[in-house]
Design a protein around this motif. Structure first.
Motif, short mmCIF file in Angstrom:
data_model
loop_
_atom_site.label_atom_id
_atom_site.label_comp_id
_atom_site.label_asym_id
_atom_site.label_seq_id
_atom_site.Cartn_x
_atom_site.Cartn_y
_atom_site.Cartn_z
N ARG A 154 -6.39 -5.77 3.40
CA ARG A 154 -5.31 -6.67 2.99
C ARG A 154 -5.87 -8.01 2.48
N PHE A 155 -5.14 -8.59 1.55
CA PHE A 155 -5.49 -9.94 1.09
C PHE A 155 -4.63 -10.93 1.89
N LEU B 242 0.84 -1.20 0.00
CA LEU B 242 0.00 0.00 0.00
C LEU B 242 0.88 1.25 0.00
N ASP B 243 0.29 2.36 -0.39
CA ASP B 243 1.05 3.61 -0.46
C ASP B 243 1.58 4.01 0.91
N GLY B 244 2.71 4.67 0.90
CA GLY B 244 3.25 5.21 2.14
C GLY B 244 3.60 4.13 3.14
N VAL C 37 -3.35 0.33 -11.43
CA VAL C 37 -2.57 -0.91 -11.36
C VAL C 37 -3.50 -2.10 -11.17
N GLU C 38 -4.43 -1.96 -10.23
CA GLU C 38 -5.32 -3.07 -9.90
C GLU C 38 -6.12 -3.51 -11.12
N ASP C 39 -6.66 -2.55 -11.84
CA ASP C 39 -7.51 -2.91 -12.99
C ASP C 39 -6.70 -3.47 -14.14
N MET D 50 7.93 -1.55 -9.48
CA MET D 50 6.48 -1.33 -9.45
C MET D 50 6.11 -0.23 -10.42
N LYS D 51 5.07 -0.45 -11.16
CA LYS D 51 4.67 0.51 -12.18
C LYS D 51 4.16 1.80 -11.56
#
Lengths: 378, 117
Positions: free
Chosen positions: A371-372, A26-28, A175-177, B1-2
């Motif tokens: 989270r996964f 995740l970011d940060g 990114v996810e899509d 990472m993109k």
């Protein structure tokens, strides 16, 4: 159902990236999206129950679709008037549909439907592939409820004679899509179907032939779109999608608007009051419920959700809610060391219940930062 | 990472440019035309729209609106270079009879951008 702590593989980032999951952090400083510092363990009997529940829920949802049509419940679901004819037509003609994900609460005893993401479900690669390789690395003698990959390929093979190639895969540049559509393309290609990626923004409309076209100006005859129907209909080409649906085959078909709408939960409760897999749910307010959740009819990723519990309110924010809300009894989501798991149970069209992915949050509201966490059963 | 953040910013910049250039245009012309692209009169498009909204699923006469373009402005005149999509009759989205950008705006500007859930 048990939650175990675990030591992540030393090279876990490289390992999950190798199978396509670039969105693992995740970011940060928010931690990891792919989280193998824990895993969930089930018994084979529990998996059997979850699988049977998923099949039953699909059966009930199909009945609910017919109920919505027969009873003209369009305004309850806020389905636009201009879309109704095509929703009915596609429901009756059964054009290709691919997949969906039931989100379930499970406390070791009760299984309850939270919602059905039937139009644009994600967290697919993680469930189908990444957790499978995790299992092979760490627990090769254990098993996992997971035939998602095989069933997707089998479904595409079934569809091969009913789609037009190349099948376009429409996506938004996140990114996810991109990796979700990329993975689905890979399963179609493995089934022998030619595909091409296409940003939703790049879809063209040819005013001479009244057809949607790709970047080579070739007609798009079949498109899988990771883009919700309620967005499609609001956008500039939305009316064209309705007018010329006989020229372009959309996967998922527009009838999925009936399932991906939270109002489906109230319809199901109306049809099956007291059913063991359902939570009380209403359109018009919480009624007698003391602890409940208010969800936007067309909300996404846990946004704009209110949880009322013991008289206190917990709330998430976002852009949704203008179409109205659904009121659902608070589910018995268990808490393990401060973590709330929600089970995503995958349904592949005509192939049946296919497997499970688990998202875990520190709040009771699952969102796009949950989270996964992998699972196994013995 | 993109690094998709850069891509997103590029898209937003492009959309912003299209939006601001569009703001300077005067109100767009709209004509109701028949299947041959000739002006047929607004009442025909309104009737079709009314039928569709009432839930009628049978075959309807093919009247539709074209936005922008040029014509003599009279019933029976052909509309040249009109676009069935409002707001796209001129500018960067329309080339050789193909307009683009009619999908994807919600995903680009919406919550986090993702079309999935």
């Amino acid at each position: 159902m048990q939650r175990h702590r675990a030591t992540p593989r030393a090279d876990w980032k490289q390992k999950v990236e190798k199978v396509g999951l670039v969105f693992h952090t995740l970011d940060g400083d928010s931690g990891n999206y792919w989280d193998e510092s824990a895993y969930y363990e089930f018994t084979a009997a529990e998996v059997d129950r979850l699988e049977a529940a998923t099949e039953k829920l699909q059966e009930m949802c199909l009945a609910a679709g017919q109920f919505i049509i027969d009873k003209n419940r369009w305004s309850d679901l806020k389905i636009p008037v201009e879309a109704i004819a095509q929703v009915k037509k596609t429901w009756n003609n059964e054009p290709p549909a691919l997949y969906g994900r039931f989100d379930l609460a499970y406390d070791g005893k009760q299984i309850k439907l939270l919602e059905y993401n039937a139009d644009t479900p994600t967290a697919l690669l993680e469930a189908a592939v990444v957790q499978w390789y995790w299992l092979q690395d760490l627990f090769p003698k254990a098993d996992q409820w997971n035939s998602i990959h095989e069933k997707l390929i089998a479904k595409w093979k079934d569809l091969k004679d009913y789609v037009s190639e190349p099948v376009s895969f429409g996506y938004v540049e996140t990114v996810e899509d991109e990796f979700t559509t990329g993975y689905l393309r890979a399963t179609a290609e493995q089934a022998g179907i030619k595909t091409q990626a296409l940003r939703m923004l790049d879809i063209g409309f040819d005013v001479n032939t009244f057809t949607f076209v790709d970047l080579k100006n070739q007609p798009i005859k079949t498109i899988f779109k990771l883009y919700p129907w309620e967005w499609i209909l609001k956008e500039k080409f939305g009316a064209r999608a309705l007018d010329f649906m006989d020229k372009t085959q959309w996967i998922e078909p527009i009838w999925k608007m009936m399932f991906s709408n939270k109002g489906l939960l109230a319809i199901l409760w109306e049809m099956y009051p007291g059913h063991e897999l359902l939570l009380p749910a209403y359109f018009d307010g919480p009624r007698q419920m003391r602890d409940y959740v208010r969800k936007p009819l067309l909300g996404r990723e846990g946004a704009n959700v209110q949880v009322i519990r013991n008289g206190e309110r917990e709330q998430s924010y976002g852009p949704y809610g203008e179409e109205g809300f659904l009121y659902q009894a608070l589910a018995p989501i268990p808490c393990f060391d401060g973590n709330y798991p929600v089970l995503g149970s995958w349904m592949i069209a005509d192939q049946g219940a296919a497997g499970m992915g688990i998202r875990e949050s520190e709040t009771i509201i699952t969102n796009n930062r949950s989270r996964f966490v992998p699972h196994l059963f013995r | 990472m993109k690094k998709t953040q850069n891509i997103t910013l590029g898209l937003l910049a492009g959309m912003a440019l299209a939006f601001t250039s569009g703001c300077n245009r005067r109100a767009e012309r709209r004509d109701c035309v028949d299947e041959t692209g000739r002006i047929a009169g607004d009442q025909n498009c309104q009737a079709v729209e009314q039928q569709r909204r009432s839930g009628y699923t049978g075959t309807l006469p093919y009247y539709h609106y074209l936005y922008g373009g040029t014509s003599g402005g009279h019933v029976g005149d052909a509309v040249v270079n009109g676009n069935p999509v409002p707001g796209m009759s001129s500018g960067g989205g329309f080339f050789g009879g193909v307009s683009r950008g009619g999908f994807g705006s919600t995903g680009s500007a919406g919550s986090g951008g993702s079309g999935g859930e």
